[in-house]
Design an enzyme around this catalytic site. Sequence first.
Site, PDB file in Angstrom:
ATOM      1  N   GLU A 234       0.828  -1.222   0.000  1.00  0.00           N
ATOM      2  CA  GLU A 234       0.000   0.000   0.000  1.00  0.00           C
ATOM      3  C   GLU A 234       0.856   1.264   0.000  1.00  0.00           C
ATOM      4  O   GLU A 234       0.509   2.275   0.617  1.00  0.00           O
ATOM      5  CB  GLU A 234      -0.981  -0.013   1.174  1.00  0.00           C
ATOM      6  CG  GLU A 234      -1.998  -1.148   1.081  1.00  0.00           C
ATOM      7  CD  GLU A 234      -2.980  -1.187   2.239  1.00  0.00           C
ATOM      8  OE1 GLU A 234      -3.042  -0.213   3.016  1.00  0.00           O
ATOM      9  OE2 GLU A 234      -3.692  -2.196   2.368  1.00  0.00           O
ATOM     10  N   TRP A 239      -0.482   6.577   4.418  1.00  0.00           N
ATOM     11  CA  TRP A 239      -0.675   6.238   5.823  1.00  0.00           C
ATOM     12  C   TRP A 239       0.516   5.518   6.439  1.00  0.00           C
ATOM     13  O   TRP A 239       0.683   5.527   7.650  1.00  0.00           O
ATOM     14  CB  TRP A 239      -1.953   5.433   6.031  1.00  0.00           C
ATOM     15  CG  TRP A 239      -2.229   4.383   4.997  1.00  0.00           C
ATOM     16  CD1 TRP A 239      -1.875   3.066   5.034  1.00  0.00           C
ATOM     17  CD2 TRP A 239      -2.932   4.573   3.772  1.00  0.00           C
ATOM     18  NE1 TRP A 239      -2.301   2.417   3.911  1.00  0.00           N
ATOM     19  CE2 TRP A 239      -2.975   3.305   3.111  1.00  0.00           C
ATOM     20  CE3 TRP A 239      -3.554   5.670   3.155  1.00  0.00           C
ATOM     21  CZ2 TRP A 239      -3.591   3.131   1.871  1.00  0.00           C
ATOM     22  CZ3 TRP A 239      -4.169   5.480   1.925  1.00  0.00           C
ATOM     23  CH2 TRP A 239      -4.185   4.223   1.298  1.00  0.00           C
ATOM     24  N   GLU A 340      -5.214  -8.158  -0.272  1.00  0.00           N
ATOM     25  CA  GLU A 340      -6.075  -7.787   0.855  1.00  0.00           C
ATOM     26  C   GLU A 340      -7.385  -7.243   0.318  1.00  0.00           C
ATOM     27  O   GLU A 340      -7.398  -6.481  -0.668  1.00  0.00           O
ATOM     28  CB  GLU A 340      -5.453  -6.687   1.727  1.00  0.00           C
ATOM     29  CG  GLU A 340      -4.352  -7.111   2.641  1.00  0.00           C
ATOM     30  CD  GLU A 340      -3.895  -5.951   3.525  1.00  0.00           C
ATOM     31  OE1 GLU A 340      -4.757  -5.115   3.919  1.00  0.00           O
ATOM     32  OE2 GLU A 340      -2.691  -5.866   3.795  1.00  0.00           O
ATOM     33  N   LYS A 394     -21.182 -19.452   3.152  1.00  0.00           N
ATOM     34  CA  LYS A 394     -21.178 -20.880   2.837  1.00  0.00           C
ATOM     35  C   LYS A 394     -21.446 -21.108   1.348  1.00  0.00           C
ATOM     36  O   LYS A 394     -20.842 -21.994   0.734  1.00  0.00           O
ATOM     37  CB  LYS A 394     -22.231 -21.604   3.669  1.00  0.00           C
ATOM     38  CG  LYS A 394     -21.907 -21.693   5.149  1.00  0.00           C
ATOM     39  CD  LYS A 394     -23.025 -22.408   5.898  1.00  0.00           C
ATOM     40  CE  LYS A 394     -22.727 -22.540   7.379  1.00  0.00           C
ATOM     41  NZ  LYS A 394     -23.840 -23.203   8.119  1.00  0.00           N
TER      42      LYS A 394
END
Length: 417
Positions: A234, A239, A340, A394
């Site tokens: 990232e 950040w 991610e 599921k």
Amino acid sequence: MQTLASSYKLRLAFFTVAAILLAASCKKGDSGTPDDTDITPPGSEVPSLATVRSWLADKNATEETAALFYNLKKMAKTNVLFGHQDATKRGVTDANTQWANEQQFSGVSSLKSDVKDVTGAYPAVYGFDYLQISGFFDDTWGWFSYEKQIARQLSIEAYNRGGVCTYSWHYGNPVSKGSFYWSDSPVEAVSKILPGGSEHETFKNSLKIVADHAKTLVGADGKLVPVIFRPFHEFDGDWFWWGKAHCTAEQYKALYKFTVTYLRDELGVHNFIYAWSPGESYTSEAQYLERYPGDAYVDLVGTDNYGDMKVSSNPTTAANKFKIVSDYAKRQNKLAALTETGLQNLPKSDWYTQILLKSLKQNKLEFCYAMVWANTKDAYWTPYKGHAAESDFKTFKSDPYMLFGDKLTATTMYKIK
């Protein structure tokens, strides 16, 4: 991701981690742009070990590491493996109760998994983090040693059952010895940890801790456990201290290159597949590759994407970005992955089938895995029993396109055949 950043702060407030650095020693032909070298991707004929090794950043990779690369590449043509960060490390029983394999808790089984509790199967990919292993902690109370030990145990257990291990690195600022978040420790670090920088030795010491841990990952078969290592992710955001606002593109590339070459050539780590993954800020291949360190240093090109995977998102938006990653991987004989993603607390009960699955099934992608983030009480990414999203999860698991741990064995993943 900034959404991810807030969830990290909730569960890692007591950490102070730090130190990262890398530098450039560019080899001939190692530009950050695609080259025109002819590449023969895996086909119907099973390649030799030497051939597979020739495709990797580490030409001396262990046999199991090379086999993992080959099998992931082959499987990506028809399937996507499902992954979960901290799959057997932590999780939630319900919206108010969490569990964790941590020193302060007792009696938590290393076999426990939220994904298994709901679906009956472990994830195929297990996410770990060198944050808790290579950091700047006072270990007089034993926490640091415990985190090394439990990560080792859980990684080996995952490998023994045929799972795939990937380690990210939320590396604390090596100059300030503070947080990996720029907002919490706004100290420029990249230039200082590159060769010649004031904290270069600090960074090399941290890499040695990473290397030493990697060499302790020995499975029941006596072989080193292959790891998909994903440092400095990232980087297109601001950040983290290695983000685009805090270093130049050339400094970032130098950092990544030094990381690979030092681990591989100086520290003798040969069970790493090297992954590189920005966030979702790109809309073209040129933007995607802006800080790419070069094919000689990267085995897996990925992307972290939370922003295009929200409740109201159109799956096509993310799918079109995924295609940029997948197309590059196909052309350059790399792996590709959604490294991610997730929807925090799953307010959209059919997110897995209507957003994630649809985005992965478009555009004839060849993603080897898609991984959602770790579960904690305040921020979870897979449903617990009784959650409104349980049934949809599921259904997602039962789709033939998705592979969970019940479809994998050590022979499936770690032998070239």
